[in-house]
Write a protein that holds these residues in place. Sequence first.
Motif, short mmCIF file in Angstrom:
data_model
loop_
_atom_site.label_atom_id
_atom_site.label_comp_id
_atom_site.label_asym_id
_atom_site.label_seq_id
_atom_site.Cartn_x
_atom_site.Cartn_y
_atom_site.Cartn_z
N PHE A 11 0.85 -1.27 0.05
CA PHE A 11 0.00 -0.16 -0.05
C PHE A 11 1.06 1.21 -0.09
O PHE A 11 1.60 1.43 0.92
N ASN A 12 0.95 2.08 -0.93
CA ASN A 12 1.52 3.39 -0.97
C ASN A 12 3.23 3.25 -0.70
O ASN A 12 3.38 4.03 0.23
N GLY A 13 3.68 2.29 -1.06
CA GLY A 13 5.09 2.01 -0.81
C GLY A 13 6.17 2.79 -1.20
O GLY A 13 6.04 3.45 -2.58
N GLY A 14 7.02 3.16 -0.49
CA GLY A 14 8.22 4.02 -0.68
C GLY A 14 9.33 4.27 0.57
O GLY A 14 8.43 4.20 1.56
N TRP A 15 10.37 4.45 0.64
CA TRP A 15 11.07 4.56 1.54
C TRP A 15 11.32 6.19 1.85
O TRP A 15 11.30 6.53 3.01
N LEU A 16 11.87 6.61 0.96
CA LEU A 16 11.93 8.37 0.91
C LEU A 16 11.00 8.97 0.09
O LEU A 16 10.58 8.24 -1.07
N GLY A 17 10.37 10.07 0.70
CA GLY A 17 9.60 10.75 -0.06
C GLY A 17 9.93 11.88 -1.12
O GLY A 17 11.35 12.04 -1.07
N ARG A 18 9.21 12.47 -1.82
CA ARG A 18 9.65 13.47 -2.83
C ARG A 18 10.28 14.72 -2.13
O ARG A 18 11.01 15.23 -3.05
N GLY A 19 10.17 14.76 -0.79
CA GLY A 19 11.02 15.80 -0.23
C GLY A 19 12.46 15.59 -0.45
O GLY A 19 13.29 16.55 -0.17
N CYS A 20 13.09 14.40 -0.47
CA CYS A 20 14.30 14.20 -0.95
C CYS A 20 14.58 13.83 -2.37
O CYS A 20 14.07 12.89 -2.78
N ALA A 21 15.42 14.53 -2.93
CA ALA A 21 15.98 14.32 -4.34
C ALA A 21 16.30 12.74 -4.61
O ALA A 21 16.03 12.15 -5.47
#
Length: 252
Positions: A160-170
């Motif tokens: 569900f909506n997976g990711g480790w770092l969000g778009r706030g980090c390039a």
Amino acid sequence: MKFERFFISSGEADAQLEIVAAKPQREGPYPTIIFNHGSTGRGHNKSLFSRTMCPAVIANYFVERGWAILFPQRRGRGKSGGNYGEGLALDGSGYSCNVDIAIAGFERAVEDVDAVVRHLRGRPDVDQSRLAIAGVSRGGILAIAYAGMRPNTFKGAINFNGGWLGRGCASHEIVNPSIFERGASAGIPTLWLHGSYDQYYRIEHCRENFERFLLAGGQGTFIAASAGHALMFKPALWTNRVDQYIAALSKE
């Protein structure tokens, strides 16, 4: 439905993991799913670290379908012992964008899932032939990657909506696909459920992660739902898809 709360060893001295679990009323053994929690947003509000995450919407869904479910709280989260070491910056500003720090935080999370799997292996009420793993946000990417890192453990993995770092980090463009790729060797069907307007992960980025996963040999289905990062709390958008998915797991 009743929740049960207990603690297991994390493998680190004096750092037990809090587990919240639920299971059907009938006698086991049960098909069982581990559901992994996410981050705490930006990571700068330490009061959020101690919140135990066990969303009733997910527990109800699986228990009603005959599954037992475990919500492990990783070290430093909920009432679990140890420090919360999943990629926080040393200056206390929140999650670090540094690639090495982020990946080290992910690998620490993997150690905690290892502890949960060890616990499950010793339980007679668990159907060892029907184990699955899932999670939301950081827990979603953890579920997919872990299934590949520990092949022949799970029949399925749901993200569900997976990711480790969000778009706030390039650096999320480096970290997220590299972690997802670790799941490609699982050899099992996976299910990816993403919100088309997630504030942390652009849907284009999520699709690119999935394509990288497939190119590396992964198997899966990608669903873009009309929701944001809170897709998990909108079961009308995913129940039919997950019903189909877990029914197929039961037939294999």
